[in-house]
Design a protein around this motif. Structure first.
Motif, PDB file in Angstrom:
ATOM      1  N   PHE A 218      -7.911  12.851   0.591  1.00 29.09           N
ATOM      2  CA  PHE A 218      -7.165  13.092  -0.639  1.00 29.09           C
ATOM      3  C   PHE A 218      -5.649  13.113  -0.454  1.00 29.09           C
ATOM      4  O   PHE A 218      -4.928  12.613  -1.326  1.00 29.09           O
ATOM      5  CB  PHE A 218      -7.663  14.379  -1.310  1.00 29.09           C
ATOM      6  CG  PHE A 218      -8.993  14.218  -1.983  1.00 29.09           C
ATOM      7  CD1 PHE A 218      -9.166  13.301  -3.000  1.00 29.09           C
ATOM      8  CD2 PHE A 218     -10.086  14.975  -1.583  1.00 29.09           C
ATOM      9  CE1 PHE A 218     -10.395  13.140  -3.625  1.00 29.09           C
ATOM     10  CE2 PHE A 218     -11.320  14.825  -2.195  1.00 29.09           C
ATOM     11  CZ  PHE A 218     -11.474  13.899  -3.219  1.00 29.09           C
ATOM     12  N   PRO A 219      -5.099  13.654   0.643  1.00 24.93           N
ATOM     13  CA  PRO A 219      -3.647  13.512   0.820  1.00 24.93           C
ATOM     14  C   PRO A 219      -3.196  12.063   0.950  1.00 24.93           C
ATOM     15  O   PRO A 219      -2.141  11.685   0.430  1.00 24.93           O
ATOM     16  CB  PRO A 219      -3.374  14.299   2.110  1.00 24.93           C
ATOM     17  CG  PRO A 219      -4.464  15.311   2.165  1.00 24.93           C
ATOM     18  CD  PRO A 219      -5.668  14.608   1.624  1.00 24.93           C
ATOM     19  N   VAL A 220      -4.017  11.242   1.623  1.00 30.95           N
ATOM     20  CA  VAL A 220      -3.659   9.821   1.757  1.00 30.95           C
ATOM     21  C   VAL A 220      -3.694   9.133   0.390  1.00 30.95           C
ATOM     22  O   VAL A 220      -2.783   8.376   0.030  1.00 30.95           O
ATOM     23  CB  VAL A 220      -4.619   9.120   2.740  1.00 30.95           C
ATOM     24  CG1 VAL A 220      -4.355   7.616   2.760  1.00 30.95           C
ATOM     25  CG2 VAL A 220      -4.455   9.693   4.141  1.00 30.95           C
ATOM     26  N   LEU A 221      -4.747   9.403  -0.384  1.00 28.79           N
ATOM     27  CA  LEU A 221      -4.837   8.820  -1.719  1.00 28.79           C
ATOM     28  C   LEU A 221      -3.728   9.338  -2.621  1.00 28.79           C
ATOM     29  O   LEU A 221      -3.207   8.598  -3.477  1.00 28.79           O
ATOM     30  CB  LEU A 221      -6.206   9.128  -2.342  1.00 28.79           C
ATOM     31  CG  LEU A 221      -7.415   8.439  -1.707  1.00 28.79           C
ATOM     32  CD1 LEU A 221      -8.699   8.862  -2.414  1.00 28.79           C
ATOM     33  CD2 LEU A 221      -7.273   6.921  -1.752  1.00 28.79           C
ATOM     34  N   SER A 222      -3.340  10.604  -2.453  1.00 31.76           N
ATOM     35  CA  SER A 222      -2.246  11.164  -3.253  1.00 31.76           C
ATOM     36  C   SER A 222      -0.936  10.456  -2.946  1.00 31.76           C
ATOM     37  O   SER A 222      -0.150  10.141  -3.856  1.00 31.76           O
ATOM     38  CB  SER A 222      -2.114  12.665  -2.988  1.00 31.76           C
ATOM     39  OG  SER A 222      -3.279  13.359  -3.384  1.00 31.76           O
ATOM     40  N   PHE A 223      -0.689  10.188  -1.654  1.00 29.00           N
ATOM     41  CA  PHE A 223       0.531   9.458  -1.289  1.00 29.00           C
ATOM     42  C   PHE A 223       0.519   8.053  -1.892  1.00 29.00           C
ATOM     43  O   PHE A 223       1.527   7.602  -2.458  1.00 29.00           O
ATOM     44  CB  PHE A 223       0.656   9.363   0.229  1.00 29.00           C
ATOM     45  CG  PHE A 223       1.755   8.454   0.689  1.00 29.00           C
ATOM     46  CD1 PHE A 223       3.080   8.855   0.639  1.00 29.00           C
ATOM     47  CD2 PHE A 223       1.462   7.171   1.149  1.00 29.00           C
ATOM     48  CE1 PHE A 223       4.105   8.004   1.044  1.00 29.00           C
ATOM     49  CE2 PHE A 223       2.477   6.325   1.558  1.00 29.00           C
ATOM     50  CZ  PHE A 223       3.798   6.740   1.507  1.00 29.00           C
ATOM     51  N   LEU A 224      -0.624   7.385  -1.782  1.00 27.32           N
ATOM     52  CA  LEU A 224      -0.735   6.045  -2.366  1.00 27.32           C
ATOM     53  C   LEU A 224      -0.525   6.098  -3.872  1.00 27.32           C
ATOM     54  O   LEU A 224       0.132   5.219  -4.453  1.00 27.32           O
ATOM     55  CB  LEU A 224      -2.118   5.457  -2.040  1.00 27.32           C
ATOM     56  CG  LEU A 224      -2.422   4.064  -2.619  1.00 27.32           C
ATOM     57  CD1 LEU A 224      -1.432   3.036  -2.084  1.00 27.32           C
ATOM     58  CD2 LEU A 224      -3.851   3.654  -2.284  1.00 27.32           C
ATOM     59  N   GLY A 225      -1.053   7.136  -4.506  1.00 29.57           N
ATOM     60  CA  GLY A 225      -0.880   7.278  -5.948  1.00 29.57           C
ATOM     61  C   GLY A 225       0.561   7.532  -6.343  1.00 29.57           C
ATOM     62  O   GLY A 225       1.044   6.991  -7.358  1.00 29.57           O
ATOM     63  N   LEU A 226       1.269   8.330  -5.570  1.00 33.02           N
ATOM     64  CA  LEU A 226       2.662   8.637  -5.899  1.00 33.02           C
ATOM     65  C   LEU A 226       3.551   7.399  -5.781  1.00 33.02           C
ATOM     66  O   LEU A 226       4.399   7.154  -6.651  1.00 33.02           O
ATOM     67  CB  LEU A 226       3.176   9.750  -4.990  1.00 33.02           C
ATOM     68  CG  LEU A 226       2.580  11.145  -5.242  1.00 33.02           C
ATOM     69  CD1 LEU A 226       3.055  12.118  -4.181  1.00 33.02           C
ATOM     70  CD2 LEU A 226       2.945  11.645  -6.629  1.00 33.02           C
ATOM     71  N   VAL A 227       3.377   6.618  -4.717  1.00 31.27           N
ATOM     72  CA  VAL A 227       4.211   5.418  -4.570  1.00 31.27           C
ATOM     73  C   VAL A 227       3.826   4.363  -5.617  1.00 31.27           C
ATOM     74  O   VAL A 227       4.685   3.617  -6.096  1.00 31.27           O
ATOM     75  CB  VAL A 227       4.110   4.843  -3.139  1.00 31.27           C
ATOM     76  CG1 VAL A 227       4.669   5.825  -2.143  1.00 31.27           C
ATOM     77  CG2 VAL A 227       2.675   4.462  -2.775  1.00 31.27           C
TER      78      VAL A 227
END
Length: 220
Positions: free
Chosen positions: A74-83
């Motif tokens: 989820f942190p990786v997906l959150s980073f991808l979502g933010l960018v």
């Protein structure tokens, strides 16, 4: 006050050629921004979908495996979502700037050839983006911004960030699930508000595409 078209070249055909070429270039640029936004959004949604499938398989093993995998995923997906949110927002703002310029060219068509008004698309009387978007039926409200692709990504980002908070609490406390659910809900609500405010602020401070006209007041 000097009419905006008094300084056009004496050859009206050359002026029309220049404006139609610019109109075509702007439409092409709009297509590029829409294509990029769709591509970035598809990549993001595909990653989220694949990640949730992998999480479901991890959940069939043990609680510790599920929590460990979730705290990595989820942190990786959150980073991808933010960018993705930031880039799609940039593309959306770029698209609105192109739309403003196209609307001004349409006004030129109407004023340069009034006999064709019955065959041309309606042009907004001002450069205000709210007036331009109103021609296509878009509402002048905050809710309309939430309906955009940027707003959709913001919602998904908020869910992912809430999942990060919920999984973190679940990993620390091994008791009932309600504290994790409560933390996830709070993080989701805060992230939603922040995404929406950031988007509205970014749209209100976007550059104005015309140097020879006063900028309209931003819609709040």
């Amino acid at each position: 006050m000097k009419h905006p078209y008094e300084s056009l070249p004496e050859n009206p055909q050359a002026a029309v050629t220049i404006m139609t070429t610019e109109h075509f270039n702007l439409q092409t640029a709009r297509s590029a921004t829409i294509s990029e936004s769709n591509g970035r959004t598809s990549i993001f949604l595909g990653a989220v979908s694949a990640g949730l499938v992998a999480l479901a398989f991890a959940g069939q093993t043990s609680r510790s495996t599920l929590l460990t995998f979730g705290l990595v995923l989820f942190p990786v997906l959150s980073f991808l979502g933010l960018v993705t949110f930031e880039r799609v927002l940039q593309s959306s703002i770029e698209d609105t700037l192109y739309l403003q310029r196209i609307n001004r060219i349409r006004r030129f068509y109407h004023e340069a050839a009034p006999g064709l008004n019955g065959y041309l698309g309606v042009a907004a009387p001002t450069d205000d983006i709210a007036a331009v978007l109103a021609l296509d039926g878009y509402l002048r409200s905050r809710w309309q911004v939430a309906l955009s692709a940027v707003g959709m990504i913001g919602v998904i980002n908020s869910v992912l960030l809430g999942a990060v908070g919920g999984f973190a609490v679940a990993a620390i406390a091994s008791g009932p699930l309600w504290p994790s659910i409560l933390v996830a809900a709070v993080v989701f609500a805060i992230a939603m508000v922040l995404h929406q405010r950031y988007q509205l602020h970014a749209r209100s401070r976007k550059p104005f595409p015309f140097a020879d006209a006063p900028r309209p007041e931003p819609v709040v």
